[in-house]
Structures are given as C-alpha cells and as structure tokens.
Design a protein around this motif. Structure first.
Motif, PDB file in Angstrom:
ATOM      1  N   MET A   9       0.848  -1.343   0.009  1.00 55.59           N
ATOM      2  CA  MET A   9      -0.057  -0.012  -0.110  1.00 55.59           C
ATOM      3  C   MET A   9       0.807   1.206   0.183  1.00 55.59           C
ATOM      4  O   MET A   9       0.416   2.451  -0.399  1.00 55.59           O
ATOM      5  N   ILE A  10       2.147   1.128   0.320  1.00 53.87           N
ATOM      6  CA  ILE A  10       3.006   2.274   0.515  1.00 53.87           C
ATOM      7  C   ILE A  10       4.244   2.143  -0.466  1.00 53.87           C
ATOM      8  O   ILE A  10       5.289   3.009  -0.525  1.00 53.87           O
ATOM      9  N   SER A  11       4.385   1.256  -1.254  1.00 52.85           N
ATOM     10  CA  SER A  11       5.525   0.651  -1.745  1.00 52.85           C
ATOM     11  C   SER A  11       4.909  -0.210  -3.019  1.00 52.85           C
ATOM     12  O   SER A  11       3.942  -0.507  -3.287  1.00 52.85           O
ATOM     13  N   ILE A  12       6.007  -0.682  -3.753  1.00 52.90           N
ATOM     14  CA  ILE A  12       5.468  -1.656  -5.135  1.00 52.90           C
ATOM     15  C   ILE A  12       6.628  -2.685  -5.136  1.00 52.90           C
ATOM     16  O   ILE A  12       7.700  -2.647  -4.613  1.00 52.90           O
ATOM     17  N   ASN A  13       6.027  -3.898  -5.257  1.00 51.72           N
ATOM     18  CA  ASN A  13       6.920  -5.420  -5.312  1.00 51.72           C
ATOM     19  C   ASN A  13       7.670  -5.343  -4.065  1.00 51.72           C
ATOM     20  O   ASN A  13       8.752  -5.923  -4.080  1.00 51.72           O
ATOM     21  N   GLY A 122      20.375   6.641  -4.961  1.00 50.81           N
ATOM     22  CA  GLY A 122      19.222   6.599  -5.679  1.00 50.81           C
ATOM     23  C   GLY A 122      18.170   6.004  -4.567  1.00 50.81           C
ATOM     24  O   GLY A 122      18.530   5.152  -3.778  1.00 50.81           O
ATOM     25  N   CYS A 123      17.226   6.265  -4.990  1.00 52.27           N
ATOM     26  CA  CYS A 123      15.970   5.527  -4.102  1.00 52.27           C
ATOM     27  C   CYS A 123      14.710   5.308  -5.101  1.00 52.27           C
ATOM     28  O   CYS A 123      14.505   5.953  -5.975  1.00 52.27           O
ATOM     29  N   ASP A 124      13.681   4.359  -4.866  1.00 53.21           N
ATOM     30  CA  ASP A 124      12.824   3.982  -5.855  1.00 53.21           C
ATOM     31  C   ASP A 124      11.570   3.448  -4.676  1.00 53.21           C
ATOM     32  O   ASP A 124      12.265   2.592  -3.757  1.00 53.21           O
ATOM     33  N   ILE A 125      10.451   3.725  -5.148  1.00 52.90           N
ATOM     34  CA  ILE A 125       9.214   2.906  -4.587  1.00 52.90           C
ATOM     35  C   ILE A 125       9.070   1.410  -4.887  1.00 52.90           C
ATOM     36  O   ILE A 125       8.588   0.635  -4.109  1.00 52.90           O
ATOM     37  N   ASN A 126       9.809   1.089  -6.003  1.00 52.83           N
ATOM     38  CA  ASN A 126       9.992  -0.113  -6.473  1.00 52.83           C
ATOM     39  C   ASN A 126      11.152  -1.011  -6.045  1.00 52.83           C
ATOM     40  O   ASN A 126      11.808  -0.854  -6.467  1.00 52.83           O
ATOM     41  N   ARG A 127      10.608  -2.097  -5.205  1.00 54.96           N
ATOM     42  CA  ARG A 127      11.879  -2.993  -4.627  1.00 54.96           C
ATOM     43  C   ARG A 127      12.549  -3.584  -5.768  1.00 54.96           C
ATOM     44  O   ARG A 127      13.962  -3.905  -5.808  1.00 54.96           O
ATOM     45  N   ALA A 128      12.079  -3.878  -6.871  1.00 51.93           N
ATOM     46  CA  ALA A 128      12.709  -4.570  -8.036  1.00 51.93           C
ATOM     47  C   ALA A 128      13.891  -3.804  -8.772  1.00 51.93           C
ATOM     48  O   ALA A 128      14.773  -4.346  -8.971  1.00 51.93           O
TER      49      ALA A 128
END
Length: 285
Positions: A9-13, A122-128
C-alpha cells in the motif's frame, strides 16, 4: 486482496524476488545509435561515455518497457538528462558534491553521475528496481527503497542536488509534504530538479504521447480534455486501488510559484527532455 500486504500500500513489489536481468553493456548496442536520443557530445563524447560505463543495461522488461528493444537509446536517455542537469548547475555555479535521485528506477541517470558527484544515492518505490541497481551498478552508489510516505532516511542538510524525474507527476497527495522533506535534507543553496506535467503538457498533448494512453481511460480526463486550460491549479486524475503510484497530476505555473515557492525558491521553469514535461528548479535559500 489476500495477496496485498501493508507494504504494497506504500510501495511496489514489496515481496519481489531479486533479479538481475540485463542485456549486456552500452557498447554492445552501438548499432542502435541513430541519433534519436541526442546528448551534448561536446561535454561527454561517445567514446568517453562508453569507457566510463561498462555496467549492464537492464532488460526491456526490467526497465518497465522504456525505449522498447532499443537498449542504446535507454542508456543514452540517462546521459542526455544528466548533461542537461550538469549544464544548468555549472552555468549557475551550483555546488554538486552529493546527488540523490528519487525515483531512480534501474539507475538510468545515476549510472552516469560518478564523474561529477563524489556521493551518488538513488531510491525508488519499487523494490525490483532497487535490487537491480544493487546487483548491477557500481558499488559506490547507495540505493534504497523508499515509500509513498513523505520521509527519507537521510540527515538534515546532507544533499546538494535532488533529482526527481516523473515523480511529482504521480504524487496525488502530499506534494508539499515531500517538498518540506526535500528542504530538510538539502544543504543551504541546494537544488531540487523536478519534472512535472503542467499547462503546456495539457494544451499540446496528442494521442502519440505516452501519458495520453494512461489518461484516456479515466472518465474525468475524458470529460475535461477538450478544455484549453487545466480544470484546477493542481489537477489530479486518480485511480483508486490498494497500491501506491496510481495517479497522473498536472500543475499550473501559478501553483508552482505560489505554493511550492513558499517552501523552496523557484529558480527556473523550462521544457524538459522528453518534451512533454517541464523542469522545475527549486533552491533552498
């Protein structure tokens, strides 16, 4: 619903298996260089760029389809945007010791940043994406997964330049909260380089643009698309799902200057590359 976790709900993968799919290095794909994605080759000549970056390129699937099968153009697009950023910073005499790229995806921009920035994050909402960068790009790049909650695990006054390409185009809530967080981590004089959809995007949009395909299925967009002006200073087309990253957002320049300008000083607004977005440059005074 059973497969959705609170992290989703607060991130992806959030439960993605780590993968390292790649298609070799940029030099392997020189035959795809047709000049369609130009960068300032007087600043970074092709051979110098190829020698500096011998790290893998993500597969088309790993990079969510961007640039399709043209792996060289994907690589060149990061170099193009990086050159545009550096030209502005150097022209303005801005400090560039540390760089944070929010929404870094598979490292399209930050893979080119080691020459000018001693510290690259770097940062991203997607763990993949985060896992791919961690497995494939230089070890001195720090990378972490962030969430849609406006908080970053970085010290106050620690970053010189923050970039966010196509991030604020999808922040349906808390845009000003995110700006306050950027203000916290930026050093005095630090720069935030953000790309947005604004009034020009709205006026000039055609069915050939990538954003059009996402919007045309939204009933609120269909009802408003023939208007010459945005319905609101901050116009949000939101899909209500259990997941993060579910909107397209447009801003007027008045909103940027009147609302964002209270948090960080608005230094510049101009067309980005690709042409359907604008760059907003903000500074912490």
């Amino acid at each position: 619903m059973a497969d959705i976790t609170w992290e989703d709900m607060i991130s992806i993968n959030s439960r993605a298996e780590t993968r390292g799919e790649n298609v070799g290095i940029a030099r392997d794909h020189l035959g795809q260089d047709t000049g369609e994605v130009p960068w300032d080759r007087s600043r970074i000549p092709l051979e110098a760029a190829l020698e500096a970056d011998t790290y893998p390129i993500p597969s088309t699937e790993q990079r969510e389809g961007y640039y399709g099968p043209n792996h060289f153009n994907y690589w060149a697009s990061g170099l193009r945007d990086y050159c545009q950023l550096m030209e502005w910073l150097e022209r303005k005499g801005a400090r560039h010791g540390s760089l944070l790229d929010i929404g870094c995806a598979t490292g399209r921009l930050i893979r080119h940043a080691n020459k000018d920035f001693p510290e690259v994050i770097g940062c991203d909402i997607n763990r993949a994406h985060v896992d791919w960068v961690g497995r494939n790009l230089r070890r001195d790049i720090k990378v972490f997964q962030n969430t849609s909650v406006p908080t970053l695990p970085l010290p106050d006054n620690s970053i010189d330049v923050v970039t966010a390409f196509s991030v604020f185009t999808h922040i349906e809530c808390f845009d000003t909260t995110w700006l306050m967080e950027l203000r916290r981590i930026l050093r005095p004089g630090g720069i935030a380089w953000l790309t947005i959809h604004e009034e020009r995007t709205w006026r000039e949009m055609t069915p050939a643009w990538p954003i059009y395909g996402a919007l045309i299925d939204h009933p609120d967009y269909v009802a408003a698309k023939d208007s010459p002006t945005l319905p609101n200073d901050r116009t949000v087309f939101r899909w209500h799902t259990e997941r993060s990253y579910s909107s397209n957002v447009f801003y007027t320049q008045n909103y940027i200057k009147d609302i964002w300008g209270r948090i960080l000083s608005v230094k510049d607004i101009f067309p980005a590359i690709p042409f359907f977005q604008e760059v907003v440059v903000l500074q912490k005074e």
